[in-house]
Design an enzyme around this catalytic site. Sequence first.
Site, PDB file in Angstrom:
ATOM      1  N   HIS A 140      58.018   7.027 -34.724  1.00 42.93           N
ATOM      2  CA  HIS A 140      59.404   6.713 -35.091  1.00 42.93           C
ATOM      3  C   HIS A 140      59.916   7.670 -36.148  1.00 42.93           C
ATOM      4  O   HIS A 140      59.160   8.137 -37.011  1.00 42.93           O
ATOM      5  CB  HIS A 140      59.499   5.283 -35.641  1.00 42.93           C
ATOM      6  CG  HIS A 140      59.822   4.265 -34.607  1.00 42.93           C
ATOM      7  ND1 HIS A 140      60.899   3.418 -34.704  1.00 42.93           N
ATOM      8  CD2 HIS A 140      59.222   3.949 -33.442  1.00 42.93           C
ATOM      9  CE1 HIS A 140      60.947   2.623 -33.647  1.00 42.93           C
ATOM     10  NE2 HIS A 140      59.930   2.928 -32.867  1.00 42.93           N
ATOM     11  N   GLU A 185      64.665   5.417 -28.146  1.00 42.81           N
ATOM     12  CA  GLU A 185      65.769   4.612 -28.663  1.00 42.81           C
ATOM     13  C   GLU A 185      66.706   5.512 -29.448  1.00 42.81           C
ATOM     14  O   GLU A 185      66.279   6.471 -30.102  1.00 42.81           O
ATOM     15  CB  GLU A 185      65.257   3.494 -29.598  1.00 42.81           C
ATOM     16  CG  GLU A 185      64.212   2.588 -29.010  1.00 42.81           C
ATOM     17  CD  GLU A 185      62.795   3.119 -29.224  1.00 42.81           C
ATOM     18  OE1 GLU A 185      62.593   3.979 -30.122  1.00 42.81           O
ATOM     19  OE2 GLU A 185      61.909   2.688 -28.490  1.00 42.81           O
TER      20      GLU A 185
END
Length: 317
Positions: A38, A106
């Site tokens: 991430h 995402e």
Amino acid sequence: MVSVGYFLSCEEFGPLELVDQARKAEDAGFERLWISDHFHPWLEEQGQSPFVWSVIGALSQVTSLPITTAVTCPLVRIHPAVVAQAAATAAVQCRGGFTLGVGTGEALNEHVTGQPWPTPPVRVKMLEEAIQVIRELHTGKLTSHRGEYYTVENARIYTLPERPVPIYVSGFGPAATELAARAGDGFCTVSPDRELVDLYRREGGGDRPVQGGLKVCWAETEADGVRTAHRRWRNELLPGKLPSTLPNPADFTAASELVTEEMVRDQFACGPDPDEHLKKVRAFAEAGFDEVYVQQIGPDQDAFFQAWKTDVLPRVG
């Protein structure tokens, strides 16, 4: 029998903590590692986002457990040629015990370079082409590629493992699952969904490995565990396309105000009852998964590892 690994959360812990957790996971009897990739945490309360490739390098020096990224998005933030080089180096560091897990990502992580965030069907096409680029580069040959989404010009990776890096594909719906079946060496997802596993195997996945991930919160009481899980991972219960489209942790914080502690209680095994934790692992085993990765929510890692070492892992079989 399902193999149980530990899920290292780069959203919730810094690099030194992750290395310490990997050591403890191996000592406790976990057989393998997942690690998230991430740029941002989901929520401000999680509070971390170390660069995964640096962490993997450190992990390779302290543990012999195989490692899979869960998952890297090679679409926008990082060009697939760079991901190919990073994965090859990681595989050398891990003495071949590295698997590149990839997915469509995402907006939370991918929007940071200012590029448009594509629609889901486009992201699936981009991922398929990215996998092709990575595989071409992992041959060690001089590579040029001009595709619909990516260009590679006279690139060659010199530091390579003895065998090509396995590529597992993440999927939460039919399109990505079918892509995993035709383009991946394995499949990973985060719910014990028998229908997805069956679809993967039916569409060409055959007996290739299927990985699943779950979160638990070992705590002195169920109420303590629910409070911790709600504070740190309530975003896990956001529905539909929200997780892939919201751009910032602040947006996830606002959206997750709709998630109650009771909803978290239903989602996660919270508290000190080993039967409740074991039940979550067995749900994946019964759905046909080969590997399950367990993430402990919150700071009480030592109690978790001790409890799973003595009260949960010996009973998985």
